[in-house]
Design a protein around this motif. Structure first.
Motif, PDB file in Angstrom:
ATOM      1  N   VAL A 209      23.601   1.944  -6.209  1.00  0.00           N
ATOM      2  CA  VAL A 209      22.915   0.443  -6.463  1.00  0.00           C
ATOM      3  C   VAL A 209      21.731   0.048  -5.547  1.00  0.00           C
ATOM      4  O   VAL A 209      21.243  -0.206  -6.001  1.00  0.00           O
ATOM      5  CB  VAL A 209      24.125  -0.357  -6.784  1.00  0.00           C
ATOM      6  N   GLY A 210      21.969   0.246  -4.353  1.00  0.00           N
ATOM      7  CA  GLY A 210      21.329  -0.158  -3.417  1.00  0.00           C
ATOM      8  C   GLY A 210      19.610   0.849  -4.417  1.00  0.00           C
ATOM      9  O   GLY A 210      18.461   0.283  -3.622  1.00  0.00           O
ATOM     10  N   LEU A 211      19.669   2.089  -3.773  1.00  0.00           N
ATOM     11  CA  LEU A 211      18.879   2.624  -4.060  1.00  0.00           C
ATOM     12  C   LEU A 211      18.244   2.142  -5.591  1.00  0.00           C
ATOM     13  O   LEU A 211      17.370   2.310  -5.448  1.00  0.00           O
ATOM     14  CB  LEU A 211      19.775   4.220  -4.765  1.00  0.00           C
ATOM     15  N   GLY A 212      18.768   1.721  -6.661  1.00  0.00           N
ATOM     16  CA  GLY A 212      18.226   1.560  -7.976  1.00  0.00           C
ATOM     17  C   GLY A 212      18.050   0.323  -7.917  1.00  0.00           C
ATOM     18  O   GLY A 212      15.890   0.809  -8.475  1.00  0.00           O
ATOM     19  N   LEU A 213      18.151  -0.889  -6.877  1.00  0.00           N
ATOM     20  CA  LEU A 213      17.505  -1.852  -7.117  1.00  0.00           C
ATOM     21  C   LEU A 213      16.173  -1.685  -5.438  1.00  0.00           C
ATOM     22  O   LEU A 213      15.119  -2.654  -5.866  1.00  0.00           O
ATOM     23  CB  LEU A 213      18.571  -3.040  -5.893  1.00  0.00           C
ATOM     24  N   GLY A 214      16.292  -0.882  -5.069  1.00  0.00           N
ATOM     25  CA  GLY A 214      15.464   0.134  -3.664  1.00  0.00           C
ATOM     26  C   GLY A 214      13.840   0.395  -4.749  1.00  0.00           C
ATOM     27  O   GLY A 214      12.594  -0.392  -4.313  1.00  0.00           O
ATOM     28  N   VAL A 215      14.140   1.138  -5.351  1.00  0.00           N
ATOM     29  CA  VAL A 215      12.393   1.931  -6.850  1.00  0.00           C
ATOM     30  C   VAL A 215      12.986  -0.067  -7.488  1.00  0.00           C
ATOM     31  O   VAL A 215      11.277   0.426  -7.910  1.00  0.00           O
ATOM     32  CB  VAL A 215      13.706   2.395  -7.466  1.00  0.00           C
ATOM     33  N   ALA A 216      13.629  -0.328  -7.853  1.00  0.00           N
ATOM     34  CA  ALA A 216      13.108  -1.437  -8.772  1.00  0.00           C
ATOM     35  C   ALA A 216      12.402  -2.667  -8.063  1.00  0.00           C
ATOM     36  O   ALA A 216      10.771  -3.187  -8.621  1.00  0.00           O
ATOM     37  CB  ALA A 216      14.128  -2.398  -9.025  1.00  0.00           C
ATOM     38  N   GLN A 217      12.779  -2.819  -6.808  1.00  0.00           N
ATOM     39  CA  GLN A 217      11.616  -4.185  -5.708  1.00  0.00           C
ATOM     40  C   GLN A 217      10.553  -3.435  -5.484  1.00  0.00           C
ATOM     41  O   GLN A 217       9.412  -3.990  -5.898  1.00  0.00           O
ATOM     42  CB  GLN A 217      13.037  -3.535  -4.440  1.00  0.00           C
ATOM     43  N   VAL A 218      10.618  -1.642  -6.027  1.00  0.00           N
ATOM     44  CA  VAL A 218       8.723  -1.482  -5.017  1.00  0.00           C
ATOM     45  C   VAL A 218       8.135  -1.079  -6.483  1.00  0.00           C
ATOM     46  O   VAL A 218       7.227  -1.513  -6.026  1.00  0.00           O
ATOM     47  CB  VAL A 218       9.181   0.114  -4.815  1.00  0.00           C
ATOM     48  N   ALA A 219       8.679  -0.391  -7.745  1.00  0.00           N
ATOM     49  CA  ALA A 219       8.093  -0.912  -8.999  1.00  0.00           C
ATOM     50  C   ALA A 219       7.709  -2.433  -8.653  1.00  0.00           C
ATOM     51  O   ALA A 219       6.544  -2.444  -9.371  1.00  0.00           O
ATOM     52  CB  ALA A 219       9.149  -0.977  -9.835  1.00  0.00           C
ATOM     53  N   GLU A 220       8.066  -2.791  -8.641  1.00  0.00           N
ATOM     54  CA  GLU A 220       7.981  -4.847  -8.816  1.00  0.00           C
ATOM     55  C   GLU A 220       6.624  -5.200  -7.859  1.00  0.00           C
ATOM     56  O   GLU A 220       5.070  -5.775  -8.044  1.00  0.00           O
ATOM     57  CB  GLU A 220       8.958  -5.354  -8.429  1.00  0.00           C
ATOM     58  N   ASN A 221       7.080  -4.640  -7.156  1.00  0.00           N
ATOM     59  CA  ASN A 221       5.209  -5.366  -5.650  1.00  0.00           C
ATOM     60  C   ASN A 221       4.549  -3.768  -5.641  1.00  0.00           C
ATOM     61  O   ASN A 221       3.758  -4.604  -5.488  1.00  0.00           O
ATOM     62  CB  ASN A 221       6.096  -4.433  -4.526  1.00  0.00           C
ATOM     63  N   GLY A 222       4.468  -3.038  -7.093  1.00  0.00           N
ATOM     64  CA  GLY A 222       3.580  -2.050  -7.180  1.00  0.00           C
ATOM     65  C   GLY A 222       3.187  -1.412  -6.207  1.00  0.00           C
ATOM     66  O   GLY A 222       1.790  -0.363  -6.353  1.00  0.00           O
ATOM     67  N   LYS A 223       4.000  -1.205  -4.868  1.00  0.00           N
ATOM     68  CA  LYS A 223       3.495  -0.477  -3.833  1.00  0.00           C
ATOM     69  C   LYS A 223       4.137  -0.239  -2.941  1.00  0.00           C
ATOM     70  O   LYS A 223       5.701  -0.755  -3.194  1.00  0.00           O
ATOM     71  CB  LYS A 223       1.988  -1.097  -2.888  1.00  0.00           C
ATOM     72  N   LEU A 224       4.206   0.540  -2.088  1.00  0.00           N
ATOM     73  CA  LEU A 224       4.745   1.344  -0.976  1.00  0.00           C
ATOM     74  C   LEU A 224       4.550   0.332  -0.047  1.00  0.00           C
ATOM     75  O   LEU A 224       3.401   0.976   1.289  1.00  0.00           O
ATOM     76  CB  LEU A 224       4.977   2.490  -1.006  1.00  0.00           C
ATOM     77  N   ARG A 225       5.660  -0.677   1.186  1.00  0.00           N
ATOM     78  CA  ARG A 225       5.507  -1.157   1.923  1.00  0.00           C
ATOM     79  C   ARG A 225       5.721  -0.255   3.079  1.00  0.00           C
ATOM     80  O   ARG A 225       6.715   0.411   3.006  1.00  0.00           O
ATOM     81  CB  ARG A 225       6.270  -2.730   2.414  1.00  0.00           C
ATOM     82  N   GLY A 226       5.782  -1.502   4.882  1.00  0.00           N
ATOM     83  CA  GLY A 226       5.849  -0.735   5.719  1.00  0.00           C
ATOM     84  C   GLY A 226       4.611   0.305   6.380  1.00  0.00           C
ATOM     85  O   GLY A 226       3.634   0.421   5.593  1.00  0.00           O
ATOM     86  N   SER A 227       4.937   1.030   7.003  1.00  0.00           N
ATOM     87  CA  SER A 227       3.875   2.113   8.046  1.00  0.00           C
ATOM     88  C   SER A 227       4.383   3.212   8.969  1.00  0.00           C
ATOM     89  O   SER A 227       5.426   3.206   8.559  1.00  0.00           O
ATOM     90  CB  SER A 227       3.785   1.078   8.966  1.00  0.00           C
ATOM     91  N   LEU A 228       3.583   3.754   9.482  1.00  0.00           N
ATOM     92  CA  LEU A 228       3.588   4.754   9.556  1.00  0.00           C
ATOM     93  C   LEU A 228       4.551   4.865  10.933  1.00  0.00           C
ATOM     94  O   LEU A 228       5.730   5.473  10.967  1.00  0.00           O
ATOM     95  CB  LEU A 228       2.499   5.976  10.089  1.00  0.00           C
TER      96      LEU A 228
END
Length: 483
Positions: A209-228
């Motif tokens: 569920v945590g993984l799925g919600l993370g994937v859904a949130q990334v899809a909603e954002n339209g990009k990968l957040r975070g930095s190197l």
């Protein structure tokens, strides 16, 4: 020698410690193992379930936060390195289940006694049981936070995300403690295999569920957040960046900690084939599966929230909807932690009961088993000492949890304190002793480098977690935690 294994196995009215194959007819070798105990029935499947129950615990929920502190480069690399070290040292430890003479070591401490002896045994016992005690506290905190998250998500849904929905953690810790008092009366490790399988299924449920919600949130954002390099200085101070990065190491170490109960798990495995062979296979499967889940959950959580990744992925309310799915995931966490609490505490329970039985063998309060008939099932053997002492233990861990309900800091500190001595140092030292590896040989030097490197990491992680606890205590009122 200390024996804190499943010491309560019974044959009729006779303790298993009184049985030996020499005193039994040959036909009984189909019923008893080479040490006179009932045939063990554990398999790769049950051993993997025990490991997954112990490993994929509440630690997985802090991995998005840990990845946020370390960044896209260091985060996944550190997780992979911890998984490799855990698998490698667990394989070394699996070879220590039997001594050079073929004698079984029923517990982690038995293995240390057989291979190292002396003061190292006492130090190991202190570290192991303090860590098990700490894990019980950590799991009580995590379970209460998940129960609160269910209440809060329903509150937010009812108020259309406008209500404050402040909830105290104390009642939920009491509920979890009362549940553990009931399950702690299961006599020994062998008899909780079904609870481990249920808990393992639950761990996959909420991780997915945590993984799925993370994937859904990334899809909603339209990009990968975070930095190197992780959370940037400016969002936090330079000192906070350092302490948080160190604490992240402790969180990841905690997520992989199970070596302290590996020998106890191995003692449930049937043979042939050799127990070590089955255990290594179960370890490989379990560590590979958990590392995949950890990497996906940690990275997708970070990709979804970036620097704002919550300390607990499913209760930090980075996600609000669908609320019913969050409720299912948090309920699965609670069920899992009920089982995980028992997996970790059974060795501690058995150790205290064995010591008490050895000290006062004539005491009926300690040794007498009262059979209670249960319609449709085997009679339950009630032991008054077990009932009282385990109940007191659960109450103590619950009260301490109310005093220190800091999920991330407690998880990081437990991981830091237990990782080096129990996951690395003792397995390495026992392996060197058992295999008689020459001092200063190439293999000896490599093993020592591994051990010292992990010691440095553990010290650094402990420092970061202690700093976090001190910071939390400045603004905390005991027994008044609300979220």
């Amino acid at each position: 020698m200390v024996d804190n294994s499943a010491t309560t196995r019974q044959q009729g009215q006779h303790s298993v410690f009184d049985l030996s194959l020499e005193a039994l007819p040959d036909t009984d070798s189909k019923i008893f193992d080479d040490d006179g105990r009932l045939k063990r029935s554990g398999t790769v499947c049950t051993a993997s379930a025990h490991i997954i129950t112990a490993v994929i615990g509440s630690g997985v929920l802090s991995l998005a936060w840990a990845t946020a502190q370390l960044g896209w480069i260091a985060g996944p690399i550190v997780m992979f390195l911890f998984s490799f070290v855990t698998y490698y040292t667990s394989s070394l430890l699996a070879d220590c289940y039997r001594s050079g003479t073929g004698k079984r070591n029923y517990t982690y401490m038995d293995a240390v006694q057989s291979n190292l002896g002396g003061i190292k045994v006492k130090i190991c016992g202190i570290v192991q049981y303090i860590n098990l005690f700490g894990v019980a506290i950590g799991y009580t905190i995590a379970a209460s936070i998940s129960m609160m998250a269910i209440k809060r998500s329903n509150c937010f849904h009812a108020s259309h995300d406008k209500g404050p929905c402040k909830i105290s953690s104390t009642p939920y810790m009491i509920i979890f403690g009362a549940t553990e008092i009931f399950f702690s009366q299961i006599p020994d490790f062998d008899q909780i295999w079904w609870l481990s399988i249920v808990a393992a299924v639950m761990s996959f449920t909420y991780s997915t569920v945590g993984l799925g919600l993370g994937v859904a949130q990334v899809a909603e954002n339209g990009k990968l957040r975070g930095s190197l390099t992780g959370i940037s200085v400016g969002t936090v101070t330079e000192a906070q960046k350092i302490w948080r990065s160190l604490q992240a190491l402790g969180d990841i170490a905690f997520a992989y900690s199970y070596s302290m109960i590996l020998i106890e798990i191995q003692d449930t495995i049937k043979s042939p084939p050799a127990e070590s062979k089955t255990m290594k296979k179960a370890t490989l499967i379990s560590v590979a599966v958990t590392t995949l889940f950890y990497t996906l959950c940690g990275c997708m959580g970070y990709a979804a929230f970036g620097d704002l990744a919550p300390g607990n992925l499913l209760t930090g309310f980075g996600f609000y909807n669908p609320y019913w799915l969050l409720d299912i995931a948090n309920a699965a966490i609670v069920v899992h932690l009920i089982g995980a609490y028992q997996v970790y505490c059974q060795p501690l329970f058995a150790f205290i009961e064995k010591k008490a039985s050895d000290a006062l063998p004539a005491s009926k309060f300690i040794t007498k088993e009262i059979q209670i008939p249960i319609p449709g099932f085997m009679p339950y053997n009630l032991n008054l000492f077990r009932l009282v002492w385990r109940t007191v233990f659960v109450i103590i861990t619950t009260v301490i949890s109310m005093l220190l309900p800091f999920f991330n800091d407690v998880v990081g500190l437990l991981g830091a304190l237990g990782f080096w001595p129990l996951t690395v140092f003792y397995p390495v030292e026992m392996y060197i002793s058992q295999k008689k590896i020459p001092t200063w040989s190439a293999k000896w030097v490599c093993l020592q480098i591994l051990s010292v490197s992990c010691l440095i990491v553990s010290i650094a992680a402990a420092a970061g977690s202690v700093a976090g606890v001190i910071l939390d205590l400045k603004s905390y009122k005991p027994f008044n935690a609300s979220y």
